[in-house]
Motif scaffolding. Structure first.
Motif, PDB file in Angstrom:
ATOM      1  N   VAL A  70       0.835  -1.196   0.000  1.00  0.00           N
ATOM      2  CA  VAL A  70       0.000   0.000   0.000  1.00  0.00           C
ATOM      3  C   VAL A  70       0.873   1.252   0.000  1.00  0.00           C
ATOM      4  CG1 VAL A  70      -1.683   1.340   1.324  1.00  0.00           C
ATOM      5  CG2 VAL A  70      -1.988  -1.120   1.043  1.00  0.00           C
ATOM      6  N   GLU A  71       1.931   1.257   0.789  1.00  0.00           N
ATOM      7  CA  GLU A  71       2.843   2.406   0.818  1.00  0.00           C
ATOM      8  C   GLU A  71       3.491   2.627  -0.543  1.00  0.00           C
ATOM      9  OE1 GLU A  71       4.414   2.651   5.437  1.00  0.00           O
ATOM     10  OE2 GLU A  71       5.422   1.293   4.041  1.00  0.00           O
ATOM     11  N   LYS A  72       3.875   1.548  -1.196  1.00  0.00           N
ATOM     12  CA  LYS A  72       4.487   1.654  -2.520  1.00  0.00           C
ATOM     13  C   LYS A  72       3.498   2.217  -3.542  1.00  0.00           C
ATOM     14  CE  LYS A  72       6.964  -1.086  -5.995  1.00  0.00           C
ATOM     15  NZ  LYS A  72       7.484  -2.450  -6.327  1.00  0.00           N
ATOM     16  N   ALA A  73       2.254   1.761  -3.478  1.00  0.00           N
ATOM     17  CA  ALA A  73       1.232   2.259  -4.401  1.00  0.00           C
ATOM     18  C   ALA A  73       0.969   3.740  -4.169  1.00  0.00           C
ATOM     19  CB  ALA A  73      -0.053   1.451  -4.240  1.00  0.00           C
ATOM     20  N   ARG A  84      -5.698   9.271  -4.056  1.00  0.00           N
ATOM     21  CA  ARG A  84      -4.965   8.516  -3.041  1.00  0.00           C
ATOM     22  C   ARG A  84      -5.888   7.552  -2.286  1.00  0.00           C
ATOM     23  NH1 ARG A  84       0.022   9.919  -2.255  1.00  0.00           N
ATOM     24  NH2 ARG A  84       0.135   9.231  -0.098  1.00  0.00           N
ATOM     25  N   LEU A  85      -7.128   7.963  -2.080  1.00  0.00           N
ATOM     26  CA  LEU A  85      -8.090   7.074  -1.430  1.00  0.00           C
ATOM     27  C   LEU A  85      -8.360   5.852  -2.311  1.00  0.00           C
ATOM     28  CD1 LEU A  85     -10.121   6.356   0.764  1.00  0.00           C
ATOM     29  CD2 LEU A  85     -11.771   7.880  -0.348  1.00  0.00           C
ATOM     30  N   ARG A  86      -8.573   6.088  -3.597  1.00  0.00           N
ATOM     31  CA  ARG A  86      -8.802   4.966  -4.507  1.00  0.00           C
ATOM     32  C   ARG A  86      -7.575   4.054  -4.566  1.00  0.00           C
ATOM     33  NH1 ARG A  86     -13.329   5.032  -7.402  1.00  0.00           N
ATOM     34  NH2 ARG A  86     -14.430   6.999  -7.742  1.00  0.00           N
ATOM     35  N   THR A  87      -6.400   4.647  -4.597  1.00  0.00           N
ATOM     36  CA  THR A  87      -5.170   3.865  -4.652  1.00  0.00           C
ATOM     37  C   THR A  87      -5.024   2.985  -3.424  1.00  0.00           C
ATOM     38  OG1 THR A  87      -4.037   5.523  -6.016  1.00  0.00           O
ATOM     39  CG2 THR A  87      -2.644   4.016  -4.736  1.00  0.00           C
ATOM     40  N   TYR A  88      -5.285   3.547  -2.271  1.00  0.00           N
ATOM     41  CA  TYR A  88      -5.204   2.791  -1.009  1.00  0.00           C
ATOM     42  C   TYR A  88      -6.155   1.602  -1.036  1.00  0.00           C
ATOM     43  CZ  TYR A  88      -5.478   1.911   4.053  1.00  0.00           C
ATOM     44  OH  TYR A  88      -5.459   1.325   5.303  1.00  0.00           O
ATOM     45  N   MET A  89      -7.397   1.842  -1.396  1.00  0.00           N
ATOM     46  CA  MET A  89      -8.394   0.777  -1.373  1.00  0.00           C
ATOM     47  C   MET A  89      -8.120  -0.267  -2.452  1.00  0.00           C
ATOM     48  SD  MET A  89     -10.449   1.423   1.170  1.00  0.00           S
ATOM     49  CE  MET A  89     -11.974   0.516   0.838  1.00  0.00           C
ATOM     50  N   ARG A  90      -7.713   0.174  -3.631  1.00  0.00           N
ATOM     51  CA  ARG A  90      -7.427  -0.770  -4.709  1.00  0.00           C
ATOM     52  C   ARG A  90      -6.221  -1.638  -4.385  1.00  0.00           C
ATOM     53  NH1 ARG A  90      -8.088   3.483  -9.745  1.00  0.00           N
ATOM     54  NH2 ARG A  90     -10.348   3.236 -10.100  1.00  0.00           N
ATOM     55  N   ALA A  91      -5.171  -1.019  -3.854  1.00  0.00           N
ATOM     56  CA  ALA A  91      -3.966  -1.785  -3.504  1.00  0.00           C
ATOM     57  C   ALA A  91      -4.286  -2.821  -2.435  1.00  0.00           C
ATOM     58  CB  ALA A  91      -2.867  -0.843  -3.030  1.00  0.00           C
ATOM     59  N   GLU A 130      -3.756   1.567   9.011  1.00  0.00           N
ATOM     60  CA  GLU A 130      -4.985   2.349   9.132  1.00  0.00           C
ATOM     61  C   GLU A 130      -4.694   3.845   9.203  1.00  0.00           C
ATOM     62  OE1 GLU A 130      -9.055   2.639  11.875  1.00  0.00           O
ATOM     63  OE2 GLU A 130      -7.606   1.030  12.205  1.00  0.00           O
ATOM     64  N   ASP A 131      -3.582   4.230   9.827  1.00  0.00           N
ATOM     65  CA  ASP A 131      -3.227   5.644   9.924  1.00  0.00           C
ATOM     66  C   ASP A 131      -3.003   6.273   8.546  1.00  0.00           C
ATOM     67  OD1 ASP A 131      -3.429   5.690  12.663  1.00  0.00           O
ATOM     68  OD2 ASP A 131      -1.276   5.465  13.030  1.00  0.00           O
ATOM     69  N   LEU A 132      -2.523   5.488   7.598  1.00  0.00           N
ATOM     70  CA  LEU A 132      -2.362   5.995   6.233  1.00  0.00           C
ATOM     71  C   LEU A 132      -3.709   6.429   5.662  1.00  0.00           C
ATOM     72  CD1 LEU A 132       0.076   3.353   4.665  1.00  0.00           C
ATOM     73  CD2 LEU A 132       0.620   5.718   5.270  1.00  0.00           C
ATOM     74  N   LEU A 133      -4.720   5.615   5.901  1.00  0.00           N
ATOM     75  CA  LEU A 133      -6.063   5.925   5.417  1.00  0.00           C
ATOM     76  C   LEU A 133      -6.627   7.152   6.117  1.00  0.00           C
ATOM     77  CD1 LEU A 133      -8.543   5.293   3.729  1.00  0.00           C
ATOM     78  CD2 LEU A 133      -9.181   3.552   5.419  1.00  0.00           C
ATOM     79  N   LYS A 134      -6.446   7.227   7.425  1.00  0.00           N
ATOM     80  CA  LYS A 134      -6.931   8.394   8.175  1.00  0.00           C
ATOM     81  C   LYS A 134      -6.298   9.682   7.667  1.00  0.00           C
ATOM     82  CE  LYS A 134      -7.797   5.891  12.506  1.00  0.00           C
ATOM     83  NZ  LYS A 134      -7.373   5.726  13.915  1.00  0.00           N
TER      84      LYS A 134
END
Length: 202
Positions: A70-73, A84-91, A130-134
């Motif tokens: 997820v960090e790489k994506a 970035r939200l879409r990228t997080y969820m897709r990854a 989870e903190d990345l998403l927040k």
């Protein structure tokens, strides 16, 4: 003398993930793991002292890999919070689809009150994930992309619950891939949190 298999440790971890995913921690025994890996119990004990040690490694490495992907994506994504939200969820969904046993065996620990040391280690990585998403949600609020009354803590838990429910019903080979399903769910949810002009800007 037979040559020792250099991949034996990985075989044990992979076998344990399959069994933990199917039967949970309590329903999986050392004998089952050894049989699944094609090893004797003595050979297994050469690498791990007990079942919890196997679970600690299998769940922690799985969570580490999810966080890393997820960090790489996100590092390759743009700056817009919606992207970035879409990228997080897709990854995350892509990781689930490719490594379902790892995902399911790792999540099993959150339903158990046992093995506090292992649970604590996994929770540390989970919290970072989870903190990345927040932070994405907070950035979206600050930039006027998401509604100012949005609660990042509650929203992150809701979005993660979508991912965590996939193992309960998703099967490969259906009409949609896991990533496509996440896109559909995310589109539906975003209608409720985007400002009127945000969708056209992304």
């Amino acid at each position: 003398m037979a040559t020792r298999d250099p991949n034996r440790r990985k075989k044990i971890i992979d076998a344990s993930r399959r069994l933990f995913a199917r039967h949970g921690y309590d329903g999986t025994s050392i004998s089952m793991i050894a049989a699944e890996a094609g090893l004797s119990k003595a050979a297994l004990y050469h690498h791990f002292k007990n079942k919890e040690a196997i679970y600690r490694v299998s769940s922690r490495t799985g969570m580490d890999a999810l966080l890393s992907e997820v960090e790489k994506a996100l590092a390759a994504a743009g700056d817009h919070p919606l992207e970035r939200l879409r990228t997080y969820m897709r990854a995350s969904a892509d990781r689930f689809e490719r490594k379902q046993d790892s995902w399911m065996s790792g999540s099993a620990i959150f339903w158990s009150i046992h093995y506090s040391e292992t649970r604590s280690q996994v929770l540390q990585v989970r919290d970072t994930y989870e903190d990345l998403l927040k932070q994405i949600l907070k950035d979206g609020i600050d930039q006027g992309v998401f509604r100012k009354e949005l609660d990042p803590n509650l929203t992150s838990k809701f979005l993660l619950s979508i991912l965590n429910q996939l193992p309960r019903w998703y099967r490969k080979g259906g009409r949609y891939s896991a990533t496509e399903i996440i896109d559909i769910y995310l589109d539906t949810y975003l209608d409720g949190i985007l400002m009127d002009n945000a969708a056209s800007e992304a």
